[in-house]
Scaffold this active site. Structure first.
Site, PDB file in Angstrom:
ATOM      1  N   SER A  26     -23.149  -9.870 -25.702  1.00 56.01           N
ATOM      2  CA  SER A  26     -23.238  -8.553 -26.328  1.00 56.01           C
ATOM      3  C   SER A  26     -24.558  -8.369 -27.065  1.00 56.01           C
ATOM      4  O   SER A  26     -25.001  -9.242 -27.809  1.00 56.01           O
ATOM      5  CB  SER A  26     -22.088  -8.400 -27.319  1.00 56.01           C
ATOM      6  OG  SER A  26     -22.215  -7.190 -28.020  1.00 56.01           O
ATOM      7  N   LYS A  50     -22.968  -4.021 -25.450  1.00 58.35           N
ATOM      8  CA  LYS A  50     -23.405  -3.821 -26.823  1.00 58.35           C
ATOM      9  C   LYS A  50     -22.201  -3.308 -27.606  1.00 58.35           C
ATOM     10  O   LYS A  50     -21.323  -2.648 -27.030  1.00 58.35           O
ATOM     11  CB  LYS A  50     -24.544  -2.784 -26.835  1.00 58.35           C
ATOM     12  CG  LYS A  50     -25.021  -2.378 -28.221  1.00 58.35           C
ATOM     13  CD  LYS A  50     -25.724  -3.509 -28.941  1.00 58.35           C
ATOM     14  CE  LYS A  50     -25.953  -3.211 -30.419  1.00 58.35           C
ATOM     15  NZ  LYS A  50     -26.412  -4.421 -31.137  1.00 58.35           N
ATOM     16  N   GLY A  77     -28.532  -3.625 -36.392  1.00 55.34           N
ATOM     17  CA  GLY A  77     -27.624  -2.760 -37.142  1.00 55.34           C
ATOM     18  C   GLY A  77     -26.598  -2.078 -36.268  1.00 55.34           C
ATOM     19  O   GLY A  77     -26.189  -0.959 -36.555  1.00 55.34           O
ATOM     20  N   LEU A  78     -26.186  -2.756 -35.205  1.00 60.09           N
ATOM     21  CA  LEU A  78     -25.151  -2.206 -34.315  1.00 60.09           C
ATOM     22  C   LEU A  78     -25.480  -0.808 -33.806  1.00 60.09           C
ATOM     23  O   LEU A  78     -24.596   0.042 -33.647  1.00 60.09           O
ATOM     24  CB  LEU A  78     -23.779  -2.204 -35.002  1.00 60.09           C
ATOM     25  CG  LEU A  78     -23.208  -3.562 -35.405  1.00 60.09           C
ATOM     26  CD1 LEU A  78     -21.811  -3.392 -35.989  1.00 60.09           C
ATOM     27  CD2 LEU A  78     -23.169  -4.533 -34.233  1.00 60.09           C
ATOM     28  N   ASN A 132     -15.880  -7.978 -32.528  1.00 61.40           N
ATOM     29  CA  ASN A 132     -16.995  -8.508 -33.314  1.00 61.40           C
ATOM     30  C   ASN A 132     -16.631  -8.475 -34.790  1.00 61.40           C
ATOM     31  O   ASN A 132     -16.767  -7.453 -35.437  1.00 61.40           O
ATOM     32  CB  ASN A 132     -18.244  -7.667 -33.036  1.00 61.40           C
ATOM     33  CG  ASN A 132     -19.431  -8.103 -33.868  1.00 61.40           C
ATOM     34  OD1 ASN A 132     -19.354  -9.069 -34.610  1.00 61.40           O
ATOM     35  ND2 ASN A 132     -20.521  -7.383 -33.747  1.00 61.40           N
ATOM     36  N   CYS A 135     -20.649  -9.729 -37.133  1.00 62.79           N
ATOM     37  CA  CYS A 135     -22.016  -9.259 -37.206  1.00 62.79           C
ATOM     38  C   CYS A 135     -22.502  -9.280 -38.645  1.00 62.79           C
ATOM     39  O   CYS A 135     -21.923  -8.633 -39.508  1.00 62.79           O
ATOM     40  CB  CYS A 135     -22.146  -7.857 -36.633  1.00 62.79           C
ATOM     41  SG  CYS A 135     -23.860  -7.351 -36.627  1.00 62.79           S
ATOM     42  N   ILE A 201     -20.872 -18.717 -30.617  1.00 62.48           N
ATOM     43  CA  ILE A 201     -21.037 -18.152 -31.947  1.00 62.48           C
ATOM     44  C   ILE A 201     -21.817 -16.830 -31.922  1.00 62.48           C
ATOM     45  O   ILE A 201     -22.594 -16.588 -31.006  1.00 62.48           O
ATOM     46  CB  ILE A 201     -21.831 -19.131 -32.876  1.00 62.48           C
ATOM     47  CG1 ILE A 201     -23.155 -19.532 -32.212  1.00 62.48           C
ATOM     48  CG2 ILE A 201     -21.013 -20.321 -33.216  1.00 62.48           C
ATOM     49  CD1 ILE A 201     -24.104 -20.346 -33.066  1.00 62.48           C
ATOM     50  N   GLY A 227     -30.989 -17.746 -30.081  1.00 67.62           N
ATOM     51  CA  GLY A 227     -31.943 -18.440 -29.224  1.00 67.62           C
ATOM     52  C   GLY A 227     -31.748 -19.947 -29.252  1.00 67.62           C
ATOM     53  O   GLY A 227     -30.846 -20.455 -29.936  1.00 67.62           O
ATOM     54  N   GLY A 254     -27.833 -19.773 -27.823  1.00 68.64           N
ATOM     55  CA  GLY A 254     -28.987 -20.553 -27.397  1.00 68.64           C
ATOM     56  C   GLY A 254     -28.920 -21.118 -25.998  1.00 68.64           C
ATOM     57  O   GLY A 254     -29.690 -22.031 -25.662  1.00 68.64           O
TER      58      GLY A 254
HETATM   59  C1  LIG Z   1     -30.757  -8.225 -30.135  1.00 78.30           C
HETATM   60  C2  LIG Z   1     -29.372  -8.749 -30.310  1.00 78.30           C
HETATM   61  C3  LIG Z   1     -28.311  -7.858 -30.478  1.00 78.30           C
HETATM   62  C4  LIG Z   1     -27.005  -8.330 -30.636  1.00 78.30           C
HETATM   63  N1  LIG Z   1     -25.976  -7.444 -30.770  1.00 78.30           N
HETATM   64  C5  LIG Z   1     -24.694  -7.900 -30.850  1.00 78.30           C
HETATM   65  C6  LIG Z   1     -23.580  -7.007 -30.889  1.00 78.30           C
HETATM   66  O1  LIG Z   1     -23.730  -5.775 -30.843  1.00 78.30           O
HETATM   67  N2  LIG Z   1     -22.321  -7.527 -30.999  1.00 78.30           N
HETATM   68  C7  LIG Z   1     -22.102  -8.880 -31.031  1.00 78.30           C
HETATM   69  O2  LIG Z   1     -20.948  -9.314 -31.108  1.00 78.30           O
HETATM   70  N3  LIG Z   1     -23.132  -9.751 -30.969  1.00 78.30           N
HETATM   71  C8  LIG Z   1     -24.417  -9.297 -30.888  1.00 78.30           C
HETATM   72  N4  LIG Z   1     -25.460 -10.201 -30.806  1.00 78.30           N
HETATM   73  C9  LIG Z   1     -25.172 -11.649 -30.854  1.00 78.30           C
HETATM   74  C10 LIG Z   1     -25.158 -12.267 -29.454  1.00 78.30           C
HETATM   75  O3  LIG Z   1     -24.160 -11.686 -28.648  1.00 78.30           O
HETATM   76  C11 LIG Z   1     -24.944 -13.779 -29.527  1.00 78.30           C
HETATM   77  O4  LIG Z   1     -23.703 -14.044 -30.171  1.00 78.30           O
HETATM   78  C12 LIG Z   1     -26.017 -14.514 -30.294  1.00 78.30           C
HETATM   79  O5  LIG Z   1     -27.278 -13.915 -30.082  1.00 78.30           O
HETATM   80  C13 LIG Z   1     -26.108 -16.001 -29.910  1.00 78.30           C
HETATM   81  O6  LIG Z   1     -26.368 -16.169 -28.529  1.00 78.30           O
HETATM   82  P1  LIG Z   1     -27.839 -16.358 -27.898  1.00 78.30           P
HETATM   83  O7  LIG Z   1     -28.530 -17.410 -28.689  1.00 78.30           O
HETATM   84  O8  LIG Z   1     -27.617 -16.718 -26.475  1.00 78.30           O
HETATM   85  O9  LIG Z   1     -28.520 -15.037 -28.057  1.00 78.30           O
HETATM   86  C14 LIG Z   1     -26.773  -9.735 -30.648  1.00 78.30           C
HETATM   87  C15 LIG Z   1     -27.847 -10.615 -30.467  1.00 78.30           C
HETATM   88  C16 LIG Z   1     -29.124 -10.150 -30.293  1.00 78.30           C
HETATM   89  C17 LIG Z   1     -30.237 -11.132 -30.098  1.00 78.30           C
END
Ligand SMILES: Cc1cc2nc3c(=O)[nH]c(=O)nc-3n(C[C@H](O)[C@H](O)[C@H](O)COP(=O)(O)O)c2cc1C
Ligand SMILES: Cc1cc2nc3c(=O)[nH]c(=O)nc-3n(C[C@H](O)[C@H](O)[C@H](O)COP(=O)(O)OP(=O)(O)OC[C@H]3O[C@@H](n4cnc5c(N)ncnc54)[C@H](O)[C@@H]3O)c2cc1C
Ligand code: FES
Lengths: 312, 313
Positions: A26, A50, A77-78, A132, A135, A201, A227, A254
């Protein structure tokens, strides 16, 4: 039949069967449209949208991003078009996808979550909900829910109660925050409330300061860290959560390659999601799927769900 | 847009802390990337995802000055179009497998269909650009693009006045040469280009278009003062149409000049990016209306009159 065709890559979450364990996380993928020419979306196991909130949200002030060692901070900020626009403008495109479309739901109050789920129950083309509760970005947002077991249990129960008579019932996946002392107790609370799965997470709270300018890089000062840098945190959370509950755990944080994904699967996850790594390399999900298959062939594992039994 | 594994053709230092990087880039066989069809009737910019109401097409000049010319046109470029038009950009992987996690965005500074080669001019800032500066011809390069929306053509009978500062020189040199070629073909007025630098050492050793004006803060080269100082006293002969790329204070100053002359103002904005393709809403640029637009997908070329430069400073 080749060994490869004999591999069972399917993943079951509640009444939903995803055809493979690799999804896009997401917030990293919008609602799919933008990545159309870069990613074979139909080949994904799942697309997590999203966040959708009842009202449109413009999002936080800029800058919303900061670069960090092997990672990034975001304070989006969603930002999202809101429930009505999601249904009218985004859902038709998503409905046409062959992968499981899981809608990420966010809100400021219990009522917000209920409104989104109740409305979406009336719409076709959705495979499940990811709640979610974690957040860290929005004041009065998800954080309060996700850090308190009692609130998580109540919220999940309320969401379950808001689900209609659809059969099979759409799975409710609770997305956990790592910003807690004991993730196992939150996972248990989600299970007690009736969750079909947990995912973990979400991002970790972080801050970057521009020393020369003596100010924070993000306008909101803090943001969510994601990341490669967060992967060990995510793997540990999945390990703990999967030992605390009997519902499936979906792992993320990550993941950039098949080896990272396999760490999560070995730690106890039934499926994974790719977020930040998409930004660097949109092909990451398909490369991970190929790598997991190669691992299974080499190790003689027939079902992807069996990988989690292999940790010594 | 596509992600390609290409190779470095050349890299050279063009000024203190500035480099030109040229790399192999194949265009699909769909014609000339620079002088294309008019990009009118583009959808409004902004995605409801970041709460932006319709704010008009930035690639089209201010209607108070006149509708855009319908003849030859600087191709504004848009998502789904593979032309490396002026104002559009690529993101480049600048490091190892895990770090930096984010690609770095750079505007096209040139494209040569014959040589199948594109270029960027970049300023050394941190670890990503340090990595790029160390590349050698033949090294692999991971490029995603072309991305974003480029510049539109100037309205009929206006003088395109191009303003560049700092990292904005690449795209503005490219736009200047595209507009000059267009003028040579009888499709518009010749552009003028004003560029601002700290001192002579920062003036790039790149071919500058005839009549380009160089301003330095310390007067060690060309006009002494900022580009805004220079432009305040400049007479373009025709109603001007402003185009700019550079640091926010310069962008704001050009905005004031454009407003004073009721001239259209196309501004290429810079905002940190994560996805670069419009999916994450990370690259929000604040507008005076209070809404946000995405630099990567709604821009980077925006109607400069709508951007809240104060909030971007
Ligand atoms: C730009 C961005 C926007 C995100 N928006 C949401 C969101 O709207 N809802 C949510 O549950 N997680 C959101 N996340 C969190 C990711 O879904 C994920 O849990 C987190 O980034 C860890 O995974 P990753 O390291 O693979 O990115 C967002 C992450 C990023 C980087
Ligand atoms: C559309 C567009 C076009 C551009 N075109 C050009 C061009 O033609 N030529 C050119 O020289 N530059 C251009 N830039 C700027 C260029 O992308 C940056 O200078 C470059 O990314 C810096 O990378 P670095 O790793 O060297 O610096 P870093 O070491 O990463 O950063 C230098 C500074 O920027 C901050 N920073 C870096 N990344 C981020 C981020 N994602 N979010 C918030 N802060 C961050 C750091 O904290 C540090 O203070 C463009 C930017 C955009 C958005
Ligand atoms: S960088 Fe993701 S929307 Fe612009």
């Amino acid at each position: 039949m080749s060994v490869s065709e004999a591999l069972d890559m399917s993943v079951r979450v509640g009444g939903l069967v995803m055809r493979n364990p690799v999804g896009v996380a997401s917030g990293a993928f919008g609602y799919g449209e933008e990545y159309e020419s870069l990613v074979d979306i139909d080949a994904l196991g799942a697309l997590y949208t999203k966040a959708v909130t009842p009202e449109p949200r413009a999002g936080n002030p800029a800058p919303r991003l900061a670069d960090t060692p092997a990672g990034m901070l975001n304070s989006i900020g969603l930002a999202n078009p809101g429930l009505d626009s999601f249904v009218a403008d985004k859902l038709p495109g998503l409905r046409a996808r062959r992968c499981a479309v899981i809608v990420n739901v966010a809100g400021k109050t219990e009522g917000d979550y209920i409104r989104v789920v109740e409305r979406l129950e009336a719409e076709d083309g959705i495979a499940g909900y990811e709640i979610n509760v974690s957040c860290p970005n929005v004041a009065h947002g998800g954080l309060a829910f996700g850090t308190d077991p009692a609130q998580v249990e109540r919220l999940v129960r309320a969401i379950r109660g808001a689900q209609g008579a659809r059969s099979p019932r759409r799975p409710v996946i609770v997305k956990l925050t790592p910003n807690v002392a004991d993730i196992a107790s939150i996972a248990k609370a989600a299970e007690a409330g009736g969750a079909d799965a947990v995912s973990c997470i979400n991002t970790l709270v972080g801050m970057v300061i521009d020393v020369k300018a003596r100010r924070t890089v993000l306008a909101m000062r803090t943001g969510g860290l994601s990341g490669p840098a967060v992967r060990p945190v995510g793997v540990a959370c999945v390990y703990k959560a999967s030992r605390a509950v009997s519902i499936p755990v979906i792992g993320l944080g990550g993941i950039s390659d098949a080896d990272d994904a396999l760490q999560y699967l070995l730690a106890g996850a039934v499926a994974v999601q790719v977020g930040t790594a998409l930004f660097a390399r949109p092909e990451t999900p398909s490369e991970i799927l190929a790598g997991v298959r190669a691992f299974m062939e080499k190790e003689g594992v027939a079902r992807v769900g069996d990988i989690r039994k292999m940790l010594a | 847009m596509k992600r390609i594994d290409t190779t470095v053709r050349s890299i050279r230092k063009v000024a203190e802390g500035y480099f030109e990087l040229r790399f192999a880039w194949e265009l699909p066989d769909n014609g000339d990337p620079v002088i294309g069809d008019p990009v009118i009737g583009d959808p409004v910019i902004g995605d409801p995802a970041i709460g932006n109401p319709a704010i008009g097409n930035p690639a089209i000049g201010n209607p108070a000055i006149g509708a855009p010319s319908i003849g030859g046109h600087v191709n504004g470029g848009h998502a789904g179009d593979d032309s490396p038009a002026p104002g559009r950009f690529v993101t480049i992987r600048a490091g190892g497998r895990y770090d930096p996690a984010l690609r770095r965005p750079f505007a096209f500074s040139d494209y040569s269909p014959d040589a199948r080669e594109a270029a960027i001019v970049f300023q050394l800032r941190g670890r990503g650009t340090a990595f790029l500066a160390d590349l050698k011809p033949g090294d692999p390069l991971d490029v995603l693009g072309p991305l974003g929306k480029g510049f539109g053509s100037p309205p009929r009978s206006t003088r395109p006045v191009l303003v560049a500062g700092g990292i904005g020189i690449g795209p503005m040199l490219y736009l200047a040469s595209a507009l000059a070629a267009r003028a040579d073909a009888g499709l518009g007025e010749a552009p003028t280009l004003a560029m601002g630098f700290r001192s002579a050492a920062y003036v790039p050793g790149l071919p500058l278009p005839p009549g380009a004006v160089v301003c330095t803060d310390d007067g060690s080269y060309g006009y002494e003062g900022t580009v805004a100082d220079y432009l305040a006293g400049y007479d373009p002969g025709l109603p001007p149409a402003f185009y700019a790329c550079g640091p926010a204070p310069m962008m704001a100053a050009v905005g004031r000049l454009a407003a004073a002359r009721r001239a259209p103002y196309e501004a290429a904005v810079e905002q940190w990016m994560a996805c670069g393709v419009g999916a994450c809403a990370g690259c929000a640029v604040p507008l005076k209306s209070g809404a946000f637009v995405r630099a990567c997908a709604d821009g980077p070329v925006l109607d400069g009159d709508l951007v809240d430069w104060e909030a971007s400073l």
